[in-house]
Enzyme design. Structure first.
Site, mmCIF file in Angstrom:
data_model
loop_
_atom_site.group_PDB
_atom_site.id
_atom_site.type_symbol
_atom_site.label_atom_id
_atom_site.label_comp_id
_atom_site.label_asym_id
_atom_site.label_seq_id
_atom_site.Cartn_x
_atom_site.Cartn_y
_atom_site.Cartn_z
ATOM 1 N N PHE A 72 0.858 -1.002 -0.058
ATOM 2 C CA PHE A 72 0.127 0.171 0.036
ATOM 3 C C PHE A 72 0.786 1.121 0.068
ATOM 4 C CE2 PHE A 72 -3.644 2.360 2.306
ATOM 5 C CZ PHE A 72 -4.471 2.584 0.969
ATOM 6 N N ASP A 86 -4.566 -2.124 -0.211
ATOM 7 C CA ASP A 86 -4.887 -2.259 1.170
ATOM 8 C C ASP A 86 -5.186 -3.622 1.328
ATOM 9 O OD1 ASP A 86 -5.364 -2.199 3.653
ATOM 10 O OD2 ASP A 86 -6.856 -0.475 3.549
ATOM 11 N N TYR A 115 8.172 -3.687 24.376
ATOM 12 C CA TYR A 115 7.784 -4.356 23.161
ATOM 13 C C TYR A 115 7.274 -5.756 23.491
ATOM 14 C CZ TYR A 115 8.364 -6.002 18.512
ATOM 15 O OH TYR A 115 7.892 -6.420 17.223
ATOM 16 N N VAL A 166 16.437 -5.144 13.420
ATOM 17 C CA VAL A 166 17.275 -4.652 12.251
ATOM 18 C C VAL A 166 16.704 -3.235 12.282
ATOM 19 C CG1 VAL A 166 17.867 -6.763 10.830
ATOM 20 C CG2 VAL A 166 15.423 -5.596 10.693
ATOM 21 N N VAL A 167 17.285 -2.409 11.397
ATOM 22 C CA VAL A 167 16.781 -1.022 11.353
ATOM 23 C C VAL A 167 15.660 -1.178 10.081
ATOM 24 C CG1 VAL A 167 17.308 1.477 10.574
ATOM 25 C CG2 VAL A 167 18.913 -0.130 11.800
#
Length: 392
Positions: free
Chosen positions: A74, A111, A237, A276-277
């Site tokens: 999307f 979407d 988290y 990871v980034v």
């Protein structure tokens, strides 16, 4: 126009088309440099394939397995005044490289949460895969909102602790300043909404729709992605709202695995990946600081991986290794095995505990975090003259 990085609240709102293409090419070249993965996979559908682990999955599948890939994402194209999203440029770049290399691909901008999108994908898949079935399904959606079409309710995911306020340290990865982080606890609506957006409900809807359309091949594999992480990020988290959604996703995997075994002798797995980034992880309090320290430790040990190395390893060592898929006691694939290795985590924790504003640069590789983040948006790539006009 000349495109430069524009960053507000640690979120980059511009993307460079040539730089994004360069990053896609770098990932493709990595997979080309590795041995081909032996499998019978010919057709793959990747839901959420325009960035991060989803894009890396697509590249690894196309170039590591030689499979046709259909992508659902999307993304927004450019306007007269603003660039397209990074994912838009990534899709375009992947298609251009795939065409040049004789690999069939298709991008659908939809979407993925909507029923109409599922119907559209099923219709397109029947044509694109020439009547053949899908051997590998990847579910890698990372969206902030989801509309429940049956009620018209819009659900928003949130990143909050549960039970008590979170107080901790974080970092501004652009200025390399340590920050005090404080987040109020979630209420029941926050938890419910986050599970609705990021849990396993939509994954199950997709799987059921594809099974009902008889589009999943015998022995097909179905994978969604999760994260666990270390003790220091748990409160915000894994033990917070996002963690509840991941618990739901992992519980859904058991349900789907049973269903796929019964219907097509297939399997569904959650793959727990390493930190990871990503565009998401960059704004999660505490996580950029943890990742900066982790990168330093893992680089020193020769264990550092980005998205593409992880996804190639998923295919080569886990899913298509010529034998049983290795899983933990909860039937999860563990690609975070190197990250959570005892020696790695001990060094990370030691560094974390002695962290000060004076030794931050020695302890955390924020330069690599920053480079990865800029690369994701097409900036800081070698060989590109960012002073030149570019067609957006």
């Amino acid at each position: 126009m000349v495109v430069e990085p524009k960053i507000l609240n640690n979120i980059c709102i511009t993307a460079h088309p040539l730089g994004c293409a360069k990053e896609v090419e770098n990932h493709i070249n990595y997979v080309k440099s590795q041995p081909k993965v032996k499998s019978n996979v010919k057709n793959a559908l990747i839901l959420g394939a325009s960035g991060g682990y989803g894009l890396a999955s697509r590249i690894a599948i196309a170039y590591g397995l030689g499979a046709k890939t259909m992508s659902v994402s999307f993304e927004k194209g450019a306007t007269a005044r603003r660039t397209a999203t990074p994912g838009w440029y990534n899709n375009e770049a992947f298609s251009a490289f795939a065409k040049k290399d004789g690999i069939e691909d298709k991008n659908l901008i939809l979407d993925a949460f909507l029923n109409a999108s599922k119907e559209e994908v099923i219709k397109e898949a029947k044509t694109f895969f020439n009547g053949e079935k899908i051997d590998l399904l990847i579910y890698s959606l990372a969206a902030p909102v989801r509309m429940d079409e049956s009620t018209g309710t819009l659900y928003r995911s949130s990143l909050k602790p549960i039970g008590k306020k979170y107080n901790g340290i974080g970092v501004d990865f652009l200025t390399e300043e340590l920050l005090e982080v404080s987040i109020d606890p979630a209420n029941e609506d926050d938890i419910k909404s986050t599970v609705k957006v990021m849990g396993g409900e939509d994954w199950k809807l997709w799987t059921d729709a594809l099974l009902n359309a008889d589009l999943l091949a015998e022995n097909a594999i179905n994978v969604a992605y999760s994260y666990i992480g270390p003790e220091m990020t748990k409160a915000v988290y894994r033990e917070g709202t996002i963690g509840k959604a991941k618990d739901h996703l992992e519980a859904t995997a058991h349900e789907l695995d049973k269903e796929m075994q019964e219907k097509i002798k297939g399997h569904a797995y959650v793959s727990v990946n390493k930190a990871v980034v990503t565009r998401s992880s960059a704004v999660i309090p505490t996580v950029p600081l943890y990742i900066g320290i982790l990168f330093k430790v893992m680089k020193n040990k020769g264990l550092h991986e980005g998205c593409i190395e992880q996804m190639y390893r998923l295919l080569n060592e886990k899913l298509y290794n010529g034998g049983e898929v290795p899983v933990d006691s909860d039937n999860r694939i563990r690609l975070d095995d190197w990250e959570l290795r005892e020696d790695v985590q001990k060094e990370v924790l030691d560094s974390w505990n002695k962290l000060t504003k004076d030794n931050l640069k020695e302890i955390a590789d924020l330069a690599l975090f920053r480079k990865d983040y800029m690369n994701m948006h097409g900036f800081d790539e070698e060989g590109i003259d960012y002073s030149q006009d570019v067609q957006i």
